[in-house]
Design a protein around this motif. Structure first.
Motif, PDB file in Angstrom:
ATOM      1  N   UNK A 192       0.842  -1.201   0.000  1.00 37.12           N
ATOM      2  CA  UNK A 192       0.000   0.000   0.000  1.00 37.12           C
ATOM      3  C   UNK A 192       0.879   1.254   0.000  1.00 37.12           C
ATOM      4  N   UNK A 193       1.931   1.224   0.803  1.00 34.77           N
ATOM      5  CA  UNK A 193       2.846   2.374   0.855  1.00 34.77           C
ATOM      6  C   UNK A 193       3.498   2.603  -0.505  1.00 34.77           C
ATOM      7  N   UNK A 194       3.858   1.514  -1.192  1.00 36.96           N
ATOM      8  CA  UNK A 194       4.465   1.619  -2.517  1.00 36.96           C
ATOM      9  C   UNK A 194       3.537   2.341  -3.480  1.00 36.96           C
ATOM     10  N   UNK A 195       2.242   2.029  -3.434  1.00 34.90           N
ATOM     11  CA  UNK A 195       1.280   2.655  -4.349  1.00 34.90           C
ATOM     12  C   UNK A 195       0.957   4.094  -3.937  1.00 34.90           C
ATOM     13  N   UNK A 196       1.183   4.434  -2.687  1.00 36.27           N
ATOM     14  CA  UNK A 196       0.950   5.810  -2.238  1.00 36.27           C
ATOM     15  C   UNK A 196       2.057   6.751  -2.705  1.00 36.27           C
ATOM     16  N   UNK A 197       3.228   6.194  -2.976  1.00 34.57           N
ATOM     17  CA  UNK A 197       4.369   7.022  -3.336  1.00 34.57           C
ATOM     18  C   UNK A 197       4.232   7.591  -4.741  1.00 34.57           C
ATOM     19  N   UNK A 198       4.940   8.652  -4.994  1.00 37.39           N
ATOM     20  CA  UNK A 198       4.852   9.338  -6.281  1.00 37.39           C
ATOM     21  C   UNK A 198       5.328   8.428  -7.408  1.00 37.39           C
ATOM     22  N   UNK A 199       4.541   8.321  -8.479  1.00 36.60           N
ATOM     23  CA  UNK A 199       4.949   7.454  -9.605  1.00 36.60           C
ATOM     24  C   UNK A 199       6.154   8.014 -10.364  1.00 36.60           C
ATOM     25  N   UNK A 200       6.481   9.299 -10.139  1.00 38.10           N
ATOM     26  CA  UNK A 200       7.618   9.890 -10.848  1.00 38.10           C
ATOM     27  C   UNK A 200       8.951   9.399 -10.289  1.00 38.10           C
ATOM     28  N   UNK A 201       8.930   8.928  -9.047  1.00 34.48           N
ATOM     29  CA  UNK A 201      10.143   8.410  -8.440  1.00 34.48           C
ATOM     30  C   UNK A 201      10.171   6.894  -8.560  1.00 34.48           C
ATOM     31  N   UNK A 202      11.347   6.377  -8.782  1.00 33.63           N
ATOM     32  CA  UNK A 202      11.481   4.930  -8.914  1.00 33.63           C
ATOM     33  C   UNK A 202      11.583   4.289  -7.538  1.00 33.63           C
ATOM     34  N   UNK A 203      10.636   3.416  -7.254  1.00 34.15           N
ATOM     35  CA  UNK A 203      10.630   2.698  -5.985  1.00 34.15           C
ATOM     36  C   UNK A 203      10.611   1.202  -6.266  1.00 34.15           C
ATOM     37  N   UNK A 204      11.200   0.452  -5.377  1.00 35.13           N
ATOM     38  CA  UNK A 204      11.243  -0.998  -5.526  1.00 35.13           C
ATOM     39  C   UNK A 204       9.933  -1.586  -5.022  1.00 35.13           C
ATOM     40  N   UNK A 205       9.232  -2.281  -5.912  1.00 33.19           N
ATOM     41  CA  UNK A 205       7.938  -2.866  -5.546  1.00 33.19           C
ATOM     42  C   UNK A 205       8.164  -4.077  -4.634  1.00 33.19           C
ATOM     43  N   UNK A 206       7.420  -4.178  -3.534  1.00 37.98           N
ATOM     44  CA  UNK A 206       7.577  -5.335  -2.636  1.00 37.98           C
ATOM     45  C   UNK A 206       7.278  -6.641  -3.362  1.00 37.98           C
ATOM     46  N   UNK A 207       8.072  -7.656  -3.081  1.00 36.77           N
ATOM     47  CA  UNK A 207       7.869  -8.958  -3.712  1.00 36.77           C
ATOM     48  C   UNK A 207       6.821  -9.740  -2.913  1.00 36.77           C
ATOM     49  N   UNK A 208       6.214 -10.712  -3.577  1.00 35.41           N
ATOM     50  CA  UNK A 208       5.231 -11.565  -2.907  1.00 35.41           C
ATOM     51  C   UNK A 208       5.918 -12.353  -1.803  1.00 35.41           C
ATOM     52  N   UNK A 209       5.411 -12.305  -0.584  1.00 33.86           N
ATOM     53  CA  UNK A 209       6.088 -12.969   0.536  1.00 33.86           C
ATOM     54  C   UNK A 209       5.908 -14.483   0.491  1.00 33.86           C
ATOM     55  N   UNK A 210       6.635 -15.160   1.352  1.00 29.81           N
ATOM     56  CA  UNK A 210       6.511 -16.608   1.492  1.00 29.81           C
ATOM     57  C   UNK A 210       5.388 -16.932   2.472  1.00 29.81           C
ATOM     58  N   UNK A 211       4.968 -18.193   2.447  1.00 28.15           N
ATOM     59  CA  UNK A 211       4.001 -18.651   3.450  1.00 28.15           C
ATOM     60  C   UNK A 211       4.723 -18.796   4.789  1.00 28.15           C
ATOM     61  N   UNK A 212       4.070 -18.384   5.843  1.00 32.11           N
ATOM     62  CA  UNK A 212       4.610 -18.588   7.181  1.00 32.11           C
ATOM     63  C   UNK A 212       3.966 -19.825   7.789  1.00 32.11           C
ATOM     64  N   UNK A 213       4.770 -20.639   8.450  1.00 35.83           N
ATOM     65  CA  UNK A 213       4.254 -21.872   9.039  1.00 35.83           C
ATOM     66  C   UNK A 213       3.191 -21.577  10.100  1.00 35.83           C
ATOM     67  N   UNK A 214       3.444 -20.553  10.913  1.00 33.36           N
ATOM     68  CA  UNK A 214       2.551 -20.272  12.027  1.00 33.36           C
ATOM     69  C   UNK A 214       1.371 -19.371  11.667  1.00 33.36           C
ATOM     70  N   UNK A 215       1.461 -18.653  10.554  1.00 33.35           N
ATOM     71  CA  UNK A 215       0.382 -17.725  10.205  1.00 33.35           C
ATOM     72  C   UNK A 215       0.434 -17.409   8.709  1.00 33.35           C
ATOM     73  N   UNK A 216      -0.586 -17.845   7.978  1.00 30.33           N
ATOM     74  CA  UNK A 216      -0.618 -17.604   6.531  1.00 30.33           C
ATOM     75  C   UNK A 216      -1.306 -16.290   6.186  1.00 30.33           C
ATOM     76  N   UNK A 217      -1.831 -15.589   7.173  1.00 33.71           N
ATOM     77  CA  UNK A 217      -2.578 -14.360   6.900  1.00 33.71           C
ATOM     78  C   UNK A 217      -1.736 -13.269   6.241  1.00 33.71           C
ATOM     79  N   UNK A 218      -0.450 -13.077   6.622  1.00 35.73           N
ATOM     80  CA  UNK A 218       0.324 -12.029   5.937  1.00 35.73           C
ATOM     81  C   UNK A 218       0.360 -12.203   4.420  1.00 35.73           C
ATOM     82  N   UNK A 219       0.569 -13.414   3.937  1.00 38.39           N
ATOM     83  CA  UNK A 219       0.600 -13.600   2.487  1.00 38.39           C
ATOM     84  C   UNK A 219      -0.797 -13.461   1.892  1.00 38.39           C
ATOM     85  N   UNK A 220      -1.829 -13.983   2.579  1.00 42.97           N
ATOM     86  CA  UNK A 220      -3.193 -13.865   2.062  1.00 42.97           C
ATOM     87  C   UNK A 220      -3.615 -12.401   1.958  1.00 42.97           C
ATOM     88  N   UNK A 221      -3.227 -11.586   2.931  1.00 44.73           N
ATOM     89  CA  UNK A 221      -3.548 -10.157   2.866  1.00 44.73           C
ATOM     90  C   UNK A 221      -2.773  -9.483   1.747  1.00 44.73           C
TER      91      UNK A 221
END
Length: 965
Positions: A323-352
């Motif tokens: 969300x922060x990446x999309x809030x930033x100005x498109x004129x500046x080059x920002x590194x887009x976050x990569x898709x995270x891995x599944x967590x053994x104890x909680x899969x919600x971070x990747x699902x979100x």
């Protein structure tokens, strides 16, 4: 979620659309308020709740009591038909009686319907030359030749020129629903169903759109128009109500096309079905093909280290970084976050993260583009949710328990709706696609339908993709492919495929393409309705042979073991290794919205079409112009249909059975207690059904052909058209040519019609997937993909299952129990693959001798031991630790024998073995020799069954250690 949403207007609108009697609004609203006050959370009314309502109504001392009881029946009928509620048996009987009264009301109009149609036919012949434009006439044409619908639906259609749409090889009429009943719909984007639009009504409707102002049409204006039209020659009918007209047209279809009552309800009630949506690819689908279909989800990316201290709060919830990446100005080059891995104890971070990514790419339910601030608001409940572990996400019961618990716990005004949207996204992810969203919908609203469906060629393409994949081992590809086949031809649920036991599937003695499958309770879970059913699965020879191969491979095995998979596998492991790849293949071919469950949708539709082909005695090519799929047509030929229903027919012709039971028989095969569930959630649209009711060919007069092909009246140009449509026409005499009326199919006429001249016609591309693989010989495709030998010297890989294994299983020198134990001992199919560090350690220890070992128990099979003879020093110690303390051989018990010269017993070698080499469970012994150097013998007790593997493992280790580098 807000309660009290059931209103009288919902029930009144529905009953008016169906031409049914309706009580006063205040009485219906009284019943609605009573039901709303019960705060019912599931789509069911208990006997106790019904008694409470009846008691309350019974306490009213006036005559209003009678009207309230009638209103109660009308409200409950709506909840059953539209909202898919389960009602007490006493009410089910009342509705069966109401259905009989409905049919009796239609039958009373039989004579009127017959007279009206006879006069319509004569007027139809005159129309071909006179070609008038009239709203009343248009309504007669549409009701007699398209479907018997209430005027409220025709008002919407006639007011919307874009209602005509070319779809799957035919022109269709899109009929919008009064309430959204599809998973893709909402209050602004209405769901719809489809009806086929034959050539004549298509031309009449197009002429209507061109010649008439469509604005301002009302139900009353339509009713006045049709009554004015029949007030004249040749009808001379008295004015009728819209309900009377509907029953008249229903009577015509019931008798003229021999439409049974259940199907007649489907035909005349668009709210009973949702149109099929064709799979469409998304921009990221092709990327799925590039990665392995068979890598389990936890191994597709590096595993998140649960013990690692994460630097920022956003690192724990990566969707916030997106969300922060999309809030930033498109004129500046920002590194887009990569898709995270599944967590053994909680899969919600990747699902979100996946949910947030979808919102940015696809938009929301109502808006195509959403600003980051809105998406942030829609996902800001993430911290309020309890963790969901990877294992629980794979378990259907635990996954639904978690979801229900969160729904009960979160009582904020908006959070439950946002949570529902989050679950809608999760239901399309491979890991959690077993989510049943129907359990989380408001019970007083129409139940939503997921209308995607697959045909035979699409399923076969998925099977071919799985079998031809360069990734995954041979048995994994076989299990995943058969899971896909059973999901389609058996119309089985995901959990039913996973829980299927070897003893619950058997080959029919009379037909090698027919399998009897028992779906029942197992130690891993029960059926959805708690009942056992037997499914008859008929499939093409290519698919059947693949299943026969597996039955042959597993011959003699314990029949209580799962059909798909090895022994000793958990249901979560089987889901991850066999169902997950099948889902990946479906998504790779047909888009991210496709789930494994859609195989069941496609199988249900195929079963339904096979039943109708039998009942109406249609040939397999009857729907050829619509299906555009030879593989599906083959499954609709008479022989295939008879074989599929052999469990019911038992060799008897269909006319000796009660054909009225056909729909109930279909429902029982799917495990549904009521046909209404089958019809609503699995049979999409009427575009194929109506075509089956009508014969393929019918006669066309020269006048009708001129009208359809936009040729002037009495033009001789029709001769040229007839010559191209019918080869026999040119052989006739001039006199016979004038009387000639060819037998033609609708598809032939549509190809000749000048459709480009029609204004407002929307033509959509045919999204049916072509049969790209061509090779449907699945068995040969799988067998040819088997490695020739256990050891691949080119890749330094060890294949635990190869052609030698397959041949040995076929000639019974090897059994599947042994194969299962070999797979388990070979680190569950990880083939003893070594990392570079482990390979260096292995070279340090030297080439092991592979020695068979016969356990003391006679019943036990011979196993293999790995014997290493090496010095006892620090270099050997480090190599052993690399391989056996933490590496590929760590699961095997070790026995150490230290041979020491009697002259050097005072050395610390024995203490070194006991204190540094030994792990828990290992053994160490000392052997004193009179002469010679100290030597350490390490024996790894692998428990790998020796059959076929002794020489193979010797070759493998020799090859590995002899490699340079």
């Amino acid at each position: 979620m807000a309660k009290g949403t059931l209103t009288a207007q919902m029930i009144i609108n529905y009953r008016v659309d169906q031409g049914m009697d309706c009580e006063q609004s205040r009485d219906i609203q009284w019943v609605c308020d009573m039901l709303n006050s019960l705060n019912i959370k599931e789509r069911a009314l208990s006997q106790q709740q019904l008694l409470g309502i009846n008691k309350h109504i019974g306490s009213i001392p006036t005559g209003r009591q009678r009207t309230l009881f009638k209103a109660l029946n009308q409200v409950l009928f709506y909840l059953k038909e539209i909202c898919n509620w389960r009602l007490p048996e006493v009410k089910e009987q009342v509705f069966r009686d109401e259905s009989m009264m409905w049919l009796l009301g239609i039958s009373k109009n039989n004579q009127l319907a017959g007279e009206c149609f006879a006069k319509y036919k004569s007027q139809r012949e005159s129309f071909m030359n006179e070609r008038w434009h009239n709203l009343g006439w248009t309504l007669l044409v549409l009701n007699f030749e398209v479907a018997p619908l209430h005027l409220s639906y025709w008002q919407k259609i006639l007011s919307t020129p874009t209602s005509i749409e070319f779809f799957e090889g035919q022109f269709t009429l899109k009929v919008p629903h009064s309430k959204p009943i599809a998973s893709y719909a909402n209050e602004k984007t209405m769901s719809f169903t489809r009806y086929p639009l034959p050539a004549f009504p298509l031309r009449v409707l197009q002429d209507f759109y061109k010649s008439t102002a469509v604005n301002g049409l009302t139900i009353k204006s339509l009713l006045d128009a049709i009554n004015r039209w029949v007030d004249n020659k040749p009808y001379y009918f008295a004015p009728m109500t819209s309900s009377k007209w509907l029953r008249t047209f229903q009577s015509f279809w019931h008798n003229h096309y021999v439409v049974p009552p259940v199907l007649l309800r489907d035909l005349s009630d668009p709210m009973r079905h949702v149109a099929t949506l064709e799979p469409t690819k998304s921009s990221f689908v092709d990327a799925i093909k590039e990665k392995s279909l068979f890598i389990p989800p936890l191994k597709q990316t590096n595993f998140v280290d649960e013990n690692k201290e994460l630097g920022t709060r956003n690192a724990q919830w990566p969707h916030k970084a997106l969300i922060k990446f999309h809030k930033q100005s498109p004129n500046k080059k920002h590194l887009r976050p990569v898709t995270p891995a599944w967590e053994q104890q909680n899969v919600l971070p990747k699902l979100f993260f996946l949910f947030t990514e979808e919102l940015f790419n696809e938009g929301g339910v109502q808006k195509k583009t959403l600003p980051p601030q809105s998406i942030d608001r829609y996902t800001n409940f993430y911290k309020s949710l309890s963790p969901l572990s990877f294992d629980d996400a794979c378990d259907s019961e635990k996954l639904h328990l978690w979801a229900h618990t969160e729904f009960e716990r979160l009582d904020d005004k908006t959070t439950p709706w946002h949570l529902y949207n989050f679950l809608r996204s999760a239901a399309h992810q491979e890991l959690t696609d077993q989510l049943d969203l129907g359990q989380f919908e408001r019970p007083e609203l129409p139940s939503l339908v997921d209308p995607f469906c697959l045909n035979v060629s699409q399923v076969h393409n998925a099977v071919a993709l799985l079998l031809s994949s360069q990734n995954g081992d041979a048995m994994q590809r076989l299990f995943a492919s058969i899971a896909t086949i059973l999901g389609y031809y058996g119309a089985m649920r995901r959990s039913e495929v996973l829980r299927l036991r070897l003893g619950h599937i058997s080959l029919s003695p009379q037909n090698k393409q027919l399998f009897n499958i028992v779906i029942t309770k197992t130690p891993e879970g029960s059926t959805k309705n708690g009942k056992t059913r037997i499914v008859s699965a008929f499939m093409p020879e290519s698919a059947a042979k693949l299943i026969r191969i597996l039955l042959k491979i597993k011959a003699g095995s314990d029949e209580t073991q799962p059909f798909l998979g090895f022994q000793h596998e958990s249901i979560h492991f089987r889901s991850s290794h066999y169902i997950y790849p099948a889902t990946q293949a479906l998504k790779a071919l047909f888009g991210p919205q496709i789930r494994f469950h859609h195989l069941r949708h496609g199988g249900a539709e195929l079963l339904y079409l096979q039943g109708l082909h039998l009942a109406y005695q249609r040939q397999g090519c009857h729907l050829s112009s619509i299906l555009q799929d030879e593989a599906t047509q083959a499954m609709l030929c008479n022989e295939s249909c008879i074989a599929r229903f052999d469990f019911w027919l038992e060799g008897r012709p269909l006319n000796e059975l009660n054909v009225g039971l056909l729909f109930d028989i279909i429902s029982k095969q799917l495990g549904h207690s009521s046909y209404s569930t089958t019809r609503r959630h699995y049979l999409h649209g009427m575009d194929k059904t109506v075509e089956i009711l009508k014969p393929t060919y019918r006669q066309y007069s020269r006048a009708e052909l001129r009208y359809l092909l936009d040729i002037p009246v009495n033009s001789n140009d029709i001769s040229r058209i007839l010559s191209s449509l019918s080869p026999e026409y040119s052989l006739l005499s001039n006199k016979d040519k004038k009387q000639f009326q060819p037998q033609l199919a609708e598809s032939q006429i549509l190809k000749k019609m000048k459709l480009s001249h029609f204004m407002g016609t929307k033509s959509t591309a045919n999204n049916k997937q072509p049969h790209t693989h061509g090779n449907d010989n699945f068995a040969s495709l799988w067998i040819s993909s088997l490695p020739k030998d256990f050891v691949d010297k080119h890749t330094s890989s060890f294949h635990y299952f190869c052609k030698k294994s397959f041949i040995s299983l076929n000639n019974e020198t090897l059994d599947f129990n042994t194969v299962s134990n070999q797979w388990l001992q070979l680190t569950q199919g990880q083939y003893l693959n070594f990392t570079n560090k482990e390979l260096t350690a292995l070279k340090t220890l030297g080439v092991p001798r592979i020695i068979p070992h016969k356990p003391k128990a006679r019943a036990s099979e011979e196993t293999l031991d790995l014997h290493f003879k090496c010095p006892c020093n620090q270099k050997i110690l480090q190599a052993f630790k690399t391989l056996c303390h933490e590496g590929a051989l760590k699961r095997y018990k070790a026995i150490f024998v230290l041979e020491q010269n009697r002259k050097i017993l005072n050395s610390n070698k024995l203490n070194m073995v006991k204190q540094q080499f030994l792990r828990k469970g290992d053994e160490a012994r000392q052997h004193i020799i009179p002469t010679g150097n100290t030597q350490l013998t390490i024996t790894l007790k692998t428990l790998i069954p020796s059959t076929l593997l002794q020489q193979a493992l010797e070759e493998y280790f020799t090859h590995l250690i002899s490699q340079k580098g």
